[in-house]
Design an enzyme around this catalytic site. Structure first.
Site: not given
Ligand code: A2P
Length: 352
Positions: A128, A241
């Protein structure tokens, strides 16, 4: 062509995002089957006004499935992936199990969709953090040539799954109530803390997450010699993130040109007006498909280059959305049903 779809890990953080993308019409779904552990077998998940039973992955028969999204960890992918591929499905695997296998395309469709052509039944969805960073790095690389990449990540709790999100909430409540915070998923309490430790430590002192970022970036960008270094850090954010990037380039790149290139890039949104307090943050990225890039400026600490900050919903573009986009790209290229040829799970390629 309508697809028979399976989701393995349907009860997890990424699995649930996948189901809601499918529910929203992301792919032409003819049928849906859901798999998870024995613990969830017998439960069901809501889908399109009805429910779909959750089956025990251990007893899964993948016959008749066109595309199987796997998001239940590397061990399960190694165990069931070749089996699903041998049964004729294209496995789109969100784990790290096959990412560095030279026979397995590792794909971010906006960057290297052409790698799908050689698939043999398994396609890997990258890490990710790597996806979030590369969505901004790749267009700048095409413009000015990437020479080196340094990153520092700020990774949300949900990157470690649904239990990890619950743990952060519990720890936060405990501390606010004056009770001690307990850690089970994370190596230390994450609430009101940051932890520079994601994945196991490797002999050279880096972590698995940092190694993935290096190796996967090289593979996706087809730059095996790219100098990449990373420090990956867990922060007490529930979702999305962030990555601070320092990109060394072969050719000089002005901030204005970098902004222009990023603004034109598919899947990227530029939010870069510091005077108006407009810059990427997890709260802006959450629930969004595109990654958000800002704080773009020239950085010549190590020759030509630029630095910037990226925020991306790692459950969407960093995982479920990228996986769905891979399926869409396979469909658009006529790569469903499976091309004839050697498969994972059969013959010499079955040893994963
Ligand atoms: P379950 O809910 O039954 O444990 P997350 O990344 O959010 O932690 O989710 C992990 C996903 O992987 C969940 O759907 C979980 O199902 C599934 N899973 C965990 N262990 C297994 C297993 N042994 N076999 C199949 N699925 C598993």
């Amino acid at each position: 062509m309508d697809l028979n779809v399976a989701v393995l890990g349907a009860t997890g953080a990424v699995g649930m995002e996948l189901l809601s993308l499918l529910e929203g019409g992301a792919l032409p779904v003819a049928g849906l089957r859901c798999f998870a552990s024995e613990r969830s077998a017998g439960t069901s998940v809501p889908f399109r006004g009805g429910t779909v039973p959750v089956e025990n992955a251990e007893r899964a028969d993948f016959a008749g499935i066109d595309v199987a999204f796997f998001s239940a960890g590397a061990e399960r992918s190694r165990r069931y992936g070749p089996r699903a591929a041998a049964a004729g499905a294209v496995v789109i695997d969100n784990s790290s199990a096959f990412r560095m296998d030279p026979d397995v395309p590792l794909v971010v469709p906006e960057i290297n969709a052409e790698a799908l052509a050689g698939h043999r039944g398994i396609v890997a969805n990258p890490n990710c953090t790597t996806i979030v960073a590369l969505m901004a790095v790749a267009p700048l690389h095409r413009e000015a040539g990437a020479r080196s990449l340094r990153v520092a990540s700020y990774q949300a709790a949900s990157g470690a799954g649904a239990r990890a999100m619950a743990e952060l909430k519990e720890q936060t409540s405990a501390i606010l109530a004056g009770r001690p915070a307990k850690a089970a998923v994370f190596p230390s309490p994450l609430a009101f803390n940051v932890i520079p430790h994601i994945g196991h430590f490797l002999p050279d002192g880096s972590t698995e997450e940092e190694r993935k970022l290096r190796d996967e970036s090289r593979k996706i960008l087809s730059l095996p010699g790219l100098s990449v270094s990373a420090i990956c850090v867990r922060v007490p954010v529930l979702r999305s993130h962030c990555v601070a990037c320092w990109l060394g380039t072969e050719r000089p790149l002005s901030a204005a040109r970098a902004r222009e290139v990023l603004a034109a890039a598919e899947g990227v949104k530029v939010v870069d007006d510091p005077g108006a307090l407009a810059y990427p943050m997890p709260v802006l990225a959450t629930g969004e498909g595109p990654v958000i890039v800002g704080r773009i400026r020239v950085d010549e600490a190590d020759g030509a280059g630029v630095s910037f900050f990226v925020a991306g919903d790692q459950l969407l573009k960093g995982a479920a959305l990228n996986a769905v986009q891979i399926a869409e790209a396979l469909l658009a290229r006529g790569l469903f049903p499976r091309p004839a040829g050697p498969e994972h799970g059969r013959g010499s390629s079955g040893g994963h």
